[in-house]
Design a protein around this motif. Structure first.
Motif, PDB file in Angstrom:
ATOM      1  N   GLU A 181       4.396 -11.549  -6.119  1.00  0.00           N
ATOM      2  CA  GLU A 181       4.877 -10.400  -5.666  1.00  0.00           C
ATOM      3  C   GLU A 181       3.113  -9.323  -5.640  1.00  0.00           C
ATOM      4  O   GLU A 181       3.425  -8.071  -4.618  1.00  0.00           O
ATOM      5  CB  GLU A 181       5.087  -9.622  -7.698  1.00  0.00           C
ATOM      6  N   GLN A 182       2.288 -10.431  -5.497  1.00  0.00           N
ATOM      7  CA  GLN A 182       1.026  -9.082  -4.676  1.00  0.00           C
ATOM      8  C   GLN A 182       1.355  -8.315  -5.831  1.00  0.00           C
ATOM      9  O   GLN A 182       1.078  -7.098  -4.547  1.00  0.00           O
ATOM     10  CB  GLN A 182       1.265  -9.659  -3.467  1.00  0.00           C
ATOM     11  N   VAL A 183       0.953  -7.996  -6.856  1.00  0.00           N
ATOM     12  CA  VAL A 183       1.338  -6.449  -7.499  1.00  0.00           C
ATOM     13  C   VAL A 183      -0.448  -5.526  -7.275  1.00  0.00           C
ATOM     14  O   VAL A 183       0.213  -4.328  -7.091  1.00  0.00           O
ATOM     15  CB  VAL A 183       1.538  -6.927  -8.942  1.00  0.00           C
ATOM     16  N   ASN A 184      -0.981  -5.769  -7.354  1.00  0.00           N
ATOM     17  CA  ASN A 184      -2.282  -5.112  -7.935  1.00  0.00           C
ATOM     18  C   ASN A 184      -2.634  -4.696  -6.596  1.00  0.00           C
ATOM     19  O   ASN A 184      -2.900  -4.860  -5.386  1.00  0.00           O
ATOM     20  CB  ASN A 184      -3.819  -6.057  -8.449  1.00  0.00           C
ATOM     21  N   GLN A 185      -3.188  -3.160  -6.451  1.00  0.00           N
ATOM     22  CA  GLN A 185      -4.180  -2.423  -5.978  1.00  0.00           C
ATOM     23  C   GLN A 185      -5.523  -3.207  -6.297  1.00  0.00           C
ATOM     24  O   GLN A 185      -6.382  -4.138  -6.149  1.00  0.00           O
ATOM     25  CB  GLN A 185      -4.000  -1.853  -5.355  1.00  0.00           C
ATOM     26  N   CYS A 186      -6.168  -1.871  -6.908  1.00  0.00           N
ATOM     27  CA  CYS A 186      -7.300  -2.148  -7.828  1.00  0.00           C
ATOM     28  C   CYS A 186      -8.339  -3.394  -8.510  1.00  0.00           C
ATOM     29  O   CYS A 186      -8.568  -3.752  -8.273  1.00  0.00           O
ATOM     30  CB  CYS A 186      -8.092  -1.278  -7.869  1.00  0.00           C
ATOM     31  N   GLY A 187      -6.854  -3.490  -9.450  1.00  0.00           N
ATOM     32  CA  GLY A 187      -6.565  -4.335 -10.351  1.00  0.00           C
ATOM     33  C   GLY A 187      -7.679  -4.204 -12.110  1.00  0.00           C
ATOM     34  O   GLY A 187      -7.013  -5.005 -12.729  1.00  0.00           O
ATOM     35  N   TYR A 188      -7.583  -3.047 -11.783  1.00  0.00           N
ATOM     36  CA  TYR A 188      -8.551  -2.586 -13.317  1.00  0.00           C
ATOM     37  C   TYR A 188      -7.643  -2.440 -14.090  1.00  0.00           C
ATOM     38  O   TYR A 188      -8.403  -3.368 -15.435  1.00  0.00           O
ATOM     39  CB  TYR A 188      -9.312  -1.194 -13.266  1.00  0.00           C
ATOM     40  N   ALA A 245       5.712  -2.612  -8.770  1.00  0.00           N
ATOM     41  CA  ALA A 245       5.706  -4.383  -8.806  1.00  0.00           C
ATOM     42  C   ALA A 245       5.623  -5.080 -10.015  1.00  0.00           C
ATOM     43  O   ALA A 245       6.467  -6.645 -10.100  1.00  0.00           O
ATOM     44  CB  ALA A 245       5.169  -4.375  -7.486  1.00  0.00           C
ATOM     45  N   ALA A 246       4.708  -4.366 -10.548  1.00  0.00           N
ATOM     46  CA  ALA A 246       4.732  -5.176 -12.241  1.00  0.00           C
ATOM     47  C   ALA A 246       6.324  -5.792 -12.611  1.00  0.00           C
ATOM     48  O   ALA A 246       6.567  -6.933 -13.320  1.00  0.00           O
ATOM     49  CB  ALA A 246       3.792  -4.630 -12.839  1.00  0.00           C
ATOM     50  N   VAL A 247       6.927  -5.106 -13.084  1.00  0.00           N
ATOM     51  CA  VAL A 247       8.131  -5.429 -13.100  1.00  0.00           C
ATOM     52  C   VAL A 247       8.592  -6.427 -12.896  1.00  0.00           C
ATOM     53  O   VAL A 247       9.479  -7.840 -13.064  1.00  0.00           O
ATOM     54  CB  VAL A 247       9.212  -3.990 -13.060  1.00  0.00           C
ATOM     55  N   LYS A 248       9.032  -6.650 -11.163  1.00  0.00           N
ATOM     56  CA  LYS A 248       9.322  -7.510 -10.263  1.00  0.00           C
ATOM     57  C   LYS A 248       8.957  -8.714 -10.811  1.00  0.00           C
ATOM     58  O   LYS A 248       9.299 -10.137 -11.051  1.00  0.00           O
ATOM     59  CB  LYS A 248       8.732  -7.396  -8.807  1.00  0.00           C
ATOM     60  N   ALA A 249       7.342  -9.145 -11.168  1.00  0.00           N
ATOM     61  CA  ALA A 249       6.606  -9.887 -11.662  1.00  0.00           C
ATOM     62  C   ALA A 249       7.529 -10.581 -12.459  1.00  0.00           C
ATOM     63  O   ALA A 249       7.745 -11.489 -12.861  1.00  0.00           O
ATOM     64  CB  ALA A 249       5.003 -10.024 -11.467  1.00  0.00           C
ATOM     65  N   ARG A 261      -3.187   2.780 -12.060  1.00  0.00           N
ATOM     66  CA  ARG A 261      -3.036   4.684 -11.529  1.00  0.00           C
ATOM     67  C   ARG A 261      -3.142   4.251 -10.310  1.00  0.00           C
ATOM     68  O   ARG A 261      -3.163   5.221  -9.069  1.00  0.00           O
ATOM     69  CB  ARG A 261      -4.878   4.526 -11.454  1.00  0.00           C
ATOM     70  N   CYS A 262      -2.828   3.208  -9.649  1.00  0.00           N
ATOM     71  CA  CYS A 262      -3.068   2.743  -8.233  1.00  0.00           C
ATOM     72  C   CYS A 262      -1.006   2.562  -7.861  1.00  0.00           C
ATOM     73  O   CYS A 262      -0.836   2.524  -6.440  1.00  0.00           O
ATOM     74  CB  CYS A 262      -3.347   1.456  -8.575  1.00  0.00           C
ATOM     75  N   GLY A 263      -0.167   3.028  -9.036  1.00  0.00           N
ATOM     76  CA  GLY A 263       1.426   2.657  -8.943  1.00  0.00           C
ATOM     77  C   GLY A 263       1.570   1.522  -8.680  1.00  0.00           C
ATOM     78  O   GLY A 263       2.329   1.500  -7.728  1.00  0.00           O
ATOM     79  N   THR A 264       1.479   0.370  -9.579  1.00  0.00           N
ATOM     80  CA  THR A 264       1.857  -0.580  -8.912  1.00  0.00           C
ATOM     81  C   THR A 264       3.211  -1.192 -10.143  1.00  0.00           C
ATOM     82  O   THR A 264       3.022  -2.236 -10.045  1.00  0.00           O
ATOM     83  CB  THR A 264       0.663  -1.856  -9.278  1.00  0.00           C
ATOM     84  N   VAL A 282       0.630  -1.476   0.039  1.00  0.00           N
ATOM     85  CA  VAL A 282       0.106   0.075   0.020  1.00  0.00           C
ATOM     86  C   VAL A 282       0.707   1.287  -0.281  1.00  0.00           C
ATOM     87  O   VAL A 282       0.706   2.137  -0.591  1.00  0.00           O
ATOM     88  CB  VAL A 282      -1.205   0.005   1.387  1.00  0.00           C
ATOM     89  N   ILE A 283       1.876   1.136   0.300  1.00  0.00           N
ATOM     90  CA  ILE A 283       2.716   2.196   0.809  1.00  0.00           C
ATOM     91  C   ILE A 283       3.402   2.850  -0.102  1.00  0.00           C
ATOM     92  O   ILE A 283       3.585   3.422  -0.740  1.00  0.00           O
ATOM     93  CB  ILE A 283       3.600   2.112   1.933  1.00  0.00           C
ATOM     94  N   ASP A 284       4.374   1.606  -1.313  1.00  0.00           N
ATOM     95  CA  ASP A 284       4.976   1.719  -2.367  1.00  0.00           C
ATOM     96  C   ASP A 284       3.814   1.807  -3.897  1.00  0.00           C
ATOM     97  O   ASP A 284       4.852   2.783  -4.066  1.00  0.00           O
ATOM     98  CB  ASP A 284       4.946   0.210  -2.398  1.00  0.00           C
ATOM     99  N   ARG A 285       3.104   1.755  -3.254  1.00  0.00           N
ATOM    100  CA  ARG A 285       2.042   2.110  -4.741  1.00  0.00           C
ATOM    101  C   ARG A 285       1.726   3.767  -4.061  1.00  0.00           C
ATOM    102  O   ARG A 285       1.287   4.272  -5.165  1.00  0.00           O
ATOM    103  CB  ARG A 285       0.720   1.205  -4.643  1.00  0.00           C
ATOM    104  N   GLN A 286       1.680   3.573  -3.138  1.00  0.00           N
ATOM    105  CA  GLN A 286       0.977   5.029  -2.853  1.00  0.00           C
ATOM    106  C   GLN A 286       2.374   6.350  -3.440  1.00  0.00           C
ATOM    107  O   GLN A 286       2.104   7.733  -4.131  1.00  0.00           O
ATOM    108  CB  GLN A 286       0.789   5.444  -1.694  1.00  0.00           C
ATOM    109  N   ILE A 287       3.154   5.953  -2.888  1.00  0.00           N
ATOM    110  CA  ILE A 287       4.246   6.474  -3.992  1.00  0.00           C
ATOM    111  C   ILE A 287       4.325   7.082  -4.633  1.00  0.00           C
ATOM    112  O   ILE A 287       4.883   7.623  -5.414  1.00  0.00           O
ATOM    113  CB  ILE A 287       5.828   5.824  -3.105  1.00  0.00           C
ATOM    114  N   ILE A 288       3.969   6.204  -5.950  1.00  0.00           N
ATOM    115  CA  ILE A 288       3.683   5.982  -7.627  1.00  0.00           C
ATOM    116  C   ILE A 288       2.721   6.780  -7.409  1.00  0.00           C
ATOM    117  O   ILE A 288       2.508   7.743  -8.524  1.00  0.00           O
ATOM    118  CB  ILE A 288       3.702   5.047  -7.699  1.00  0.00           C
TER     119      ILE A 288
END
Lengths: 777, 154
Positions: free
Chosen positions: B96-103, B143-147, B137-140, A668-674
């Protein structure tokens, strides 16, 4: 929300059908209370009943009814952990139902990152209470005092002899577990009081562990049903028709202009205009092609380039010091000592202004909702953040009593805070009522950007007075802005939606703003705000509301960049300077944790002159919100020729009390920063005198892969003895100032206006360092 | 005049009737075939939320006319792999538990899977470049690169 939830019998029917069966409770008094309350069970989900929060079936599966939502930050998973911990069943035996108004108590939906702080704690407490009652039942059945019993994986057994046991399922049988619960307040102020104590940190088995997100497999394999995917029999597809100029209303509509598109129909009610079709693509085409003549409108917007002059010059219509604002609890003003007297005796006064632009929520997908309005009631499928307020607003719009409207929350199209989801829900409901069939509405990309309610633009005015020894003796921070509630953050009334305003309701304006959160102690200080009037009195594409972390970036950019200026004036290291004015031990520990992770060496800004095109710098900022503390360090590389600011490294120190899931919190913190990088470096809503000009991802650019910080290092401070105070948005707040401070550190030039686009950075560098310090009279 | 087309989606042939051959593939998938997973994000080919594979190539289904992809092999996210038989990138995505909203997820996984099919062991910068045309828009992003890198090492 999975499919089975949509089809299941609602719990009200279940409770009624269950009749007078209530399990025997731990004491005769409770039994009597329960019997008395049970006669009212037919009244449905009520905050004074345990079964409204926690239920257990005969197979031992626990269901938690969470009257809030998950914006995508893993709350379903964390709430299941809290409940599993307290009721002592395995985590995967806890099911979480989120914000179905027919199944859950109103916990206020999502707001201010309080998913765990408020809603989570209620379910944790009621789960503990359920466990206490179940042990009481087992005590009766096994004939031993409750104190000699404990629970492992949903089985109550002797502490001394685990073979003497009875499972939750056996204790419950066919009857629902229920008991009275003492509660106070409602919605986001709902609290409960139970007799069961919460587990102590040393007893935790589930809390704090990195359980994987429950919603992710459904998202990754494309099987999760989201609000966009609801398909009801005989459902029509609709698209809204928006005016080309803000404030214009339809005068004539040429239905023939779409007559060649099969199965289309126009719905025109007062100023509300939509096209409906059997097939979705035909609705899209019809919306593009429908010929409408619009009334003349001259909204006279200042345009985004002149917006800050408008804000500076416009008359103030409300202040944080107004008595009615204070009475409404919307002030957040803070005062210490006598600032005017202190400024008069200051040896130096430093002043600084900062500008934060209008922003769209710019959600990943345009808002979507489905409504099924019948003669005797309505069901709406929505991803609004406040489904219980949505229920009330839809009921008023449709002229139904609230209990005749069921709002079912589902994962939606992304977006945090009050975006356009509630608007789309009202549109769908109005269309479904009119057409007497289910209707699905999804906005188009231009609507999502141009017509969602906006985050406020603001000007932050700061001044600080120093004595001859360089001590801060006076401080003032005033944010001048639009209200954060041109449009209410809840869609509780028709006027809080575009549909309601199209039917003639005026803008539901309220004076509401905030002040930056921190624990600085200046002897004389004033933190306040001033508001100006909204730019239009209804249906404005620039109407303001809460955008994620509403009290964060717009307020903290100015306040934390100015504290950096104060440190520069004091020729002090920016962290050491702050520590002179902070005594709270948690805050001090947090700042030290960030500095340690970064490898911060003590020195004032700016750094020594760097020859060459690229200059490197570091910047610090910190904030508090709702009990959560964030310290943030940004490292930047400024290209003096191109104006491009790269952010190779961010360090976040984060203290939100109890950490419920050690992995989801980091994500949650990582994604907020982006997210906030986008809103610091790139995003700004463009508009002219007539209308918003940001209509797609080219005219409203957002961060993409090349612009994201490569490395985000997160230090979490776990305080298991403290409440979980929330992490959903708090890390956004300090980022703009940290980046601005880092650019100053690198170049000696201060960026005062968001976003920090290459053009702005080049212009600021060309102007060179400012002489911001002025001698007092 | 309605026109009959065959769409081969996730290994199954579907016969559909369209009244507009210029209708974007996305609407055929969602509306005619009832496949919810490709999502409408912009309708302009700018964000990627609607991405599917057409003959193995990542394509934005919100802009490509349905008539252009008749009889070709179309794969959506739910056809790429399932919980029982996941694509390695889907496994990595969960790890990697990438997503937040996932849209946005269709764009990222389908584009990442296309990259891995033609370049099974990409360098980090190659992954970043391949994913650079996508919006989340969630800023993943990281994380996506890592996956993708994790899947490339699986």
């Amino acid at each position: 929300m999975r499919e089975r939830d949509l089809n299941q019998l609602d719990r009200r029917s279940f409770l009624t059908a269950a009749g007078a069966f209530v399990v025997a409770l731990a004491t005769p008094t409770e039994w009597a209370e329960a019997a008395q309350f049970d006669s009212a069970a037919a009244a449905g989900v009520r905050p004074d009943r345990l079964s409204s929060y926690i239920s257990i079936d005969r197979g031992g599966t626990v269901t938690a009814y969470y009257g809030k939502i998950d914006g995508g930050q893993g709350l379903e998973t964390s709430v299941a952990q809290l409940v599993a911990e307290e009721i002592d069943v395995p985590w995967d035996r806890v099911r979480v139902v989120m914000s179905d108004t027919a199944q859950c108590v109103n916990m206020g939906g999502s707001t201010a990152g309080n998913g765990l702080r408020q809603g989570g704690i209620i379910l944790r407490q009621t789960a503990a209470e359920a466990r206490r009652l179940l042990i009481g039942l087992a005590s009766e059945k096994l004939g031993v005092p409750a104190s000699e019993l404990t629970v492992t994986d949903g089985v109550v057994h002797f502490v001394s002899d685990p073979s003497k046991r009875v499972s939750y399922g056996e204790l419950i049988g066919a009857r629902p577990l229920d008991a009275p619960v003492e509660y106070h307040g409602e919605a986001q102020r709902l609290t409960v009081k139970v007799r069961a104590p919460l587990k102590k940190p040393e007893e935790f088995r589930v809390i704090g562990k990195p359980y994987p997100r429950r919603d992710l497999p459904g998202k990754v394999f494309g099987t999760l049903q989201q609000v966009t995917d609801v398909k009801l029999p005989n459902m029509a597809h609709a698209r809204m028709i928006r005016p080309p100029v803000a404030g214009a209303v339809p005068l004539t509509v040429d239905q023939k202009s779409i007559s060649d598109i099969p199965g289309t129909q126009v719905v025109w009610i007062r100023d509300f205009l939509a096209v409906v079709a059997e097939k979705e693509w035909n609705a899209v085409k019809a919306a593009q092609r429908l010929k409408v003549t619009w009334s003349e409108s001259h909204p006279g917007f200042p345009g985004h380039e002149k917006l800050f002059d408008h804000i500076r010059n416009a008359p103030v219509v409300a202040r944080s010091s107004d008595s009615n604002v204070r009475a409404a609890g919307a002030s957040q003003e803070r005062n210490e000592g006598d600032i005017e007297e202190a400024f008069r005796r200051a040896a130096f006064v430093l002043e600084g202004e900062y500008e934060y632009p209008t922003m769209s929520h710019a959600s990943m997908g345009p808002a979507c909702a489905v409504a099924d309005v019948r003669d005797d009631g309505a069901t709406v499928y929505t991803s609004t953040q406040k489904p219980f307020d949505c229920q009330l607003g839809i009921a008023e719009l449709l002229e139904f009593p609230p209990e005749k409207v069921r709002a079912i929350w589902m994962f939606g199209t992304g977006g945090y805070a009050r975006d356009a989801q509630g608007d789309a829900t009202a549109d769908a409901a109005l269309l479904s009522k009119h057409l007497k069939r289910p209707v699905r509405v999804q906005y188009m990309r231009f609507e999502s950007l141009a017509w969602d309610p906006k985050g406020t633009a603001s000007v932050s005015r700061n001044r600080a007075g120093f004595d001859a020894q360089g001590k801060v003796i006076a401080y003032e921070n005033i944010t001048k802005s639009f209200s954060m509630e041109d449009c209410n953050t809840r869609e509780r009334h028709p006027q809080d939606t575009l549909a309601g305003m199209a039917l003639g309701h005026p803008l539901n304006w309220r004076a509401a703003f905030g002040t930056p959160g921190n624990n600085y102690q200046f002897d004389n200080a004033h933190w306040g705000w001033e508001l100006i009037a909204p730019l239009m009195d209804r249906s404005s594409p620039l109407r303001t509301t809460h955008l994620r972390d509403p009290f964060g970036p717009p307020l903290m950019f100015g306040s934390e960049a100015f504290v950096d200026e104060m440190a520069v004036h004091a020729k002090s290291d920016p962290i050491e300077f702050r520590l002179k004015y902070i005594s709270e031990p948690r805050d001090r520990e947090l700042l030290a944790a960030a500095a340690k992770q970064y490898g911060w060496d003590s020195r004032p800004s700016p750094t020594t002159a760097q020859p060459g095109t690229v200059a490197t710098g570091r910047g610090f900022a910190y904030r508090t919100l709702g009990g959560t503390l964030i310290a943030l360090i940004a490292e930047v590389r400024v290209n003096r020729d191109s104006g491009v600011v790269e952010i190779p490294r961010i360090v976040v120190a984060h203290d939100c009390g109890l950490i419920v899931n050690s992995e989801t919190i980091r994500h949650v913190i990582d994604r907020q920063i982006i997210w906030q990088t986008s809103r610091t470096m790139i995003e700004e809503l463009r508009f002219d005198d007539k209308m918003v000009q940001s209509v797609d991802w080219l005219s409203y650019p957002v961060v993409m892969m090349p612009g994201v910080p490569r490395s985000v290092e997160i230090v979490t401070i776990d305080r298991p003895d403290q409440p979980a105070s929330g992490a959903a948005e708090m890390a956004c707040g300090p980022l703009p100032a940290a980046i601005s401070n880092a650019v100053f550190d690198a170049t000696g030039v201060r960026l005062r206006r968001i976003p920090f686009t290459p053009e702005r950075v080049r212009a600021a560098l060309a102007r060179g360092p400012e002489q911001a310090v002025k001698a007092s009279l | 005049m309605p026109q009959n087309l065959t769409l081969n989606v996730n290994g199954q042939a579907h016969r559909i009737s369209v009244d507009d051959p210029k209708m974007p593939l996305l609407y055929a998938l969602r509306d005619d075939l009832g496949l919810g997973n490709p999502r409408f994000g912009c309708g302009l080919g700018q964000c990627g939320a609607c991405t599917v594979h057409v003959d193995g190539q990542a394509i934005r289904s919100c802009t490509i006319p349905v008539s252009l992809v008749a009889n070709r092999e179309i794969t959506t996210l739910s056809g790429l792999g399932t919980a029982e038989k996941p694509h390695p990138l889907q496994t990595a995505w969960i790890a990697e538990q990438v997503n937040q909203c996932g849209y946005c997820i269709n764009g990222w996984i389908m584009t990442g899977a296309e990259l891995l099919a033609r370049n099974p062991h990409p360098a980090e910068q190659e992954v970043r470049d391949a994913l650079s045309g996508l919006i989340c828009r969630c800023g993943t992003h990281n994380a996506a690169v890592k996956a993708v890198l994790r899947a490339s090492k699986a």
